[in-house]
Design a protein around this motif. Structure first.
Motif, PDB file in Angstrom:
ATOM      1  N   TYR A  64      34.988  43.513  42.603  1.00 26.04           N
ATOM      2  CA  TYR A  64      35.937  42.346  42.066  1.00 26.04           C
ATOM      3  C   TYR A  64      37.425  42.367  42.759  1.00 26.04           C
ATOM      4  O   TYR A  64      37.624  41.061  43.226  1.00 26.04           O
ATOM      5  N   TYR A  65      38.262  43.210  43.019  1.00 28.14           N
ATOM      6  CA  TYR A  65      39.431  43.148  43.695  1.00 28.14           C
ATOM      7  C   TYR A  65      39.203  42.739  45.142  1.00 28.14           C
ATOM      8  O   TYR A  65      39.970  42.065  45.744  1.00 28.14           O
ATOM      9  N   SER A  66      38.335  43.197  45.897  1.00 24.80           N
ATOM     10  CA  SER A  66      37.938  43.077  47.225  1.00 24.80           C
ATOM     11  C   SER A  66      37.595  41.435  47.381  1.00 24.80           C
ATOM     12  O   SER A  66      38.230  40.700  48.217  1.00 24.80           O
ATOM     13  N   THR A  67      36.703  41.077  46.555  1.00 24.29           N
ATOM     14  CA  THR A  67      36.297  39.580  46.659  1.00 24.29           C
ATOM     15  C   THR A  67      37.624  38.944  46.378  1.00 24.29           C
ATOM     16  O   THR A  67      37.604  37.799  46.851  1.00 24.29           O
ATOM     17  N   LYS A  68      38.101  39.252  45.013  1.00 21.51           N
ATOM     18  CA  LYS A  68      39.329  38.435  44.797  1.00 21.51           C
ATOM     19  C   LYS A  68      40.341  38.130  46.038  1.00 21.51           C
ATOM     20  O   LYS A  68      40.999  37.224  46.283  1.00 21.51           O
ATOM     21  N   TRP A  69      40.689  39.339  46.604  1.00 23.82           N
ATOM     22  CA  TRP A  69      41.719  39.339  47.931  1.00 23.82           C
ATOM     23  C   TRP A  69      41.134  38.389  48.998  1.00 23.82           C
ATOM     24  O   TRP A  69      41.886  37.707  49.719  1.00 23.82           O
ATOM     25  N   LEU A  70      39.687  38.448  49.396  1.00 27.05           N
ATOM     26  CA  LEU A  70      39.056  37.805  50.429  1.00 27.05           C
ATOM     27  C   LEU A  70      39.125  36.235  49.986  1.00 27.05           C
ATOM     28  O   LEU A  70      39.432  35.426  50.882  1.00 27.05           O
ATOM     29  N   SER A  71      39.050  35.925  48.766  1.00 23.39           N
ATOM     30  CA  SER A  71      38.879  34.276  48.456  1.00 23.39           C
ATOM     31  C   SER A  71      40.504  33.921  48.498  1.00 23.39           C
ATOM     32  O   SER A  71      40.595  32.702  49.000  1.00 23.39           O
ATOM     33  N   THR A  72      41.372  34.762  48.123  1.00 27.13           N
ATOM     34  CA  THR A  72      42.705  34.005  48.278  1.00 27.13           C
ATOM     35  C   THR A  72      43.101  33.975  49.773  1.00 27.13           C
ATOM     36  O   THR A  72      43.843  33.104  50.309  1.00 27.13           O
ATOM     37  N   ARG A  73      42.532  34.822  50.549  1.00 26.88           N
ATOM     38  CA  ARG A  73      42.989  34.705  52.224  1.00 26.88           C
ATOM     39  C   ARG A  73      42.231  33.504  52.847  1.00 26.88           C
ATOM     40  O   ARG A  73      42.551  32.624  53.456  1.00 26.88           O
ATOM     41  N   THR A  74      40.836  33.136  52.301  1.00 22.30           N
ATOM     42  CA  THR A  74      40.406  32.069  52.930  1.00 22.30           C
ATOM     43  C   THR A  74      40.669  30.716  52.423  1.00 22.30           C
ATOM     44  O   THR A  74      40.713  29.830  53.082  1.00 22.30           O
ATOM     45  N   ASN A  75      41.015  30.756  51.048  1.00 22.24           N
ATOM     46  CA  ASN A  75      41.619  29.535  50.263  1.00 22.24           C
ATOM     47  C   ASN A  75      42.969  29.136  50.983  1.00 22.24           C
ATOM     48  O   ASN A  75      43.229  28.012  51.411  1.00 22.24           O
ATOM     49  N   SER A  76      43.702  30.068  51.312  1.00 22.95           N
ATOM     50  CA  SER A  76      44.938  29.612  51.889  1.00 22.95           C
ATOM     51  C   SER A  76      45.079  29.316  53.465  1.00 22.95           C
ATOM     52  O   SER A  76      45.702  28.538  53.693  1.00 22.95           O
ATOM     53  N   ALA A  77      43.895  29.840  53.996  1.00 21.81           N
ATOM     54  CA  ALA A  77      43.484  29.466  55.408  1.00 21.81           C
ATOM     55  C   ALA A  77      43.139  27.993  55.570  1.00 21.81           C
ATOM     56  O   ALA A  77      43.208  27.125  56.518  1.00 21.81           O
TER      57      ALA A  77
END
Length: 92
Positions: A7-20
């Motif tokens: 859950y937390y690794s997916t959440k972390w990856l999604s915030t990085r791709t959304n901001s990019a």
């Protein structure tokens, strides 16, 4: 433990791709799927609105929407948080 880490690794990856993928000047206001890899979209570009045709091969501006006023989203989100669902499941 595995679910927690996933859950937390997916959440972390999604915030990085959304901001990019965010743009300061272009925003897709709405889109509708017409078929496989075919969309109509309304894009806001520098405070002007455009109707776009998006296909696999190209993107075409169909028309500038001069009098377009976006409708605010009034219905509440009905998507429960994953952490709340996980906690409810773990309490059982």
């Amino acid at each position: 433990m595995v679910l927690y880490l996933t859950y937390y690794s997916t959440k972390w990856l999604s915030t990085r791709t959304n901001s990019a993928m965010k743009s300061r000047y272009i925003n897709i206001v709405d889109k509708i799927i017409l078929g496989q890899n075919k969309f109509l979209a309304i894009a806001e570009i520098c405070s002007k609105y455009y109707l776009l045709s998006i296909t696999e091969k190209d993107i075409t501006i169909i028309k500038e929407l001069k009098d377009f006023q976006p409708i605010p989203d009034t219905k509440p989100e009905n998507n429960p948080e994953f952490s709340n669902m996980l906690n409810k499941f773990l309490k059982r």
